[in-house]
Design an enzyme around this catalytic site. Structure first.
Site, short mmCIF file in Angstrom:
data_model
loop_
_atom_site.label_atom_id
_atom_site.label_comp_id
_atom_site.label_asym_id
_atom_site.label_seq_id
_atom_site.Cartn_x
_atom_site.Cartn_y
_atom_site.Cartn_z
N CYS A 85 -17.90 -24.67 26.77
CA CYS A 85 -19.31 -24.27 26.71
C CYS A 85 -20.13 -25.39 26.07
O CYS A 85 -20.30 -26.44 26.66
CB CYS A 85 -19.44 -22.93 25.98
SG CYS A 85 -20.99 -22.06 26.31
N HIS A 122 -14.95 -19.39 28.49
CA HIS A 122 -14.30 -19.42 27.18
C HIS A 122 -12.85 -18.94 27.25
O HIS A 122 -12.58 -17.74 27.08
CB HIS A 122 -15.06 -18.52 26.20
CG HIS A 122 -16.39 -19.04 25.79
ND1 HIS A 122 -16.59 -19.77 24.64
CD2 HIS A 122 -17.61 -18.95 26.39
CE1 HIS A 122 -17.87 -20.10 24.52
NE2 HIS A 122 -18.51 -19.61 25.58
N GLU A 171 -10.62 -19.25 25.02
CA GLU A 171 -10.22 -18.74 23.69
C GLU A 171 -10.58 -17.28 23.51
O GLU A 171 -10.07 -16.62 22.59
CB GLU A 171 -10.83 -19.61 22.59
CG GLU A 171 -12.28 -19.37 22.27
CD GLU A 171 -13.26 -20.01 23.25
OE1 GLU A 171 -14.48 -19.91 23.02
OE2 GLU A 171 -12.81 -20.62 24.25
#
Length: 227
Positions: free
Chosen positions: A86, A194, A196
């Site tokens: 991002c 994302h 994660e």
């Protein structure tokens, strides 16, 4: 394997990244401030999402001049895996580690939802545990995720297999549905979604965990001691 999680003023996904590495992946992670000038002690570098320096001028434009970025560039040149997610992707673009630029979303609205991605290249150090053409579910959260490059750069990305992830249903207008790209060397990945935030079933998807596992697997194989 030891990861550096770079923290800029305005980062807000650094804790998510740290958790993904230490708790979900089971590897070592350490926060590193934007004013650090040495990353030699780390095996992998992670630039998390957020709003570095308030996204003034352009997203990532000021963070690109942080002292730590010279160390990030050095790590990339040494072949260490560097992942920008991002805002981290935007910083990699601004720093010249990846080609292209990021524009405002086509709809001029912030997009926050889980999207479907297609794995376009499963032969990188970030994607080797995926299948070519596999569809995965990863969250996005951005207002300036509309990836753009000129026709010559796009053709080069395609020819070199540098387009790693594409959107199945483009949420931001990115050219060629691009969601993530690598550098020519293959050790620097920038992506808007994302991973994660997709490392546990509780979060709705574990599809992002394979990305981090791929990094570790390939790093260990490249550092294996031959008896």
């Amino acid at each position: 394997m030891k990861f550096a999680v770079i923290v800029f003023p305005g980062s807000n996904c650094d804790v998510d990244m740290f958790h993904a590495i230490q708790d979900a992946l089971g590897e070592e992670a350490e926060y590193v401030r934007h004013d650090a000038d040495n990353l030699d002690a780390f095996d992998g570098i992670l630039l998390p999402g957020g709003f570095s320096y308030g996204d003034y001028l352009r997203s990532g434009a000021i963070a690109r001049f942080s002292p730590v970025m010279q160390a990030v560039i050095k790590a990339a040149e040494e072949g260490k895996p560097v992942l920008g997610v991002c805002n981290g992707f935007q910083i990699l673009l601004e720093s010249g580690l990846l080609p292209g630029a990021m524009l405002r979303n086509a709809g001029l609205k912030f997009v926050c939802k889980t999207v479907s991605l297609q794995v376009e290249n499963a032969s990188t150090m970030f994607t080797s545990l995926y299948e070519e053409g596999e569809t995965i579910r990863i969250p996005v959260a951005h207002g300036e995720g509309n990836y753009y490059c000129d026709a010559e750069t796009l053709e080069k990305l395609k020819e070199n297999g540098q387009i790693v992830f594409t959107y199945r249903d483009n949420p931001n207008g990115s050219i060629a549905n691009i969601a993530g790209i690598v550098n020519e060397k293959g050790n620097v990945l920038g992506m808007m979604p994302h991973p994660e935030r997709a490392v546990e079933t509780l979060l709705g998807s574990q599809d992002g965990l394979k990305l981090f596992k791929s990094i570790v697997k390939n790093w260990r194989e490249s550092h294996a001691v031959i008896a």
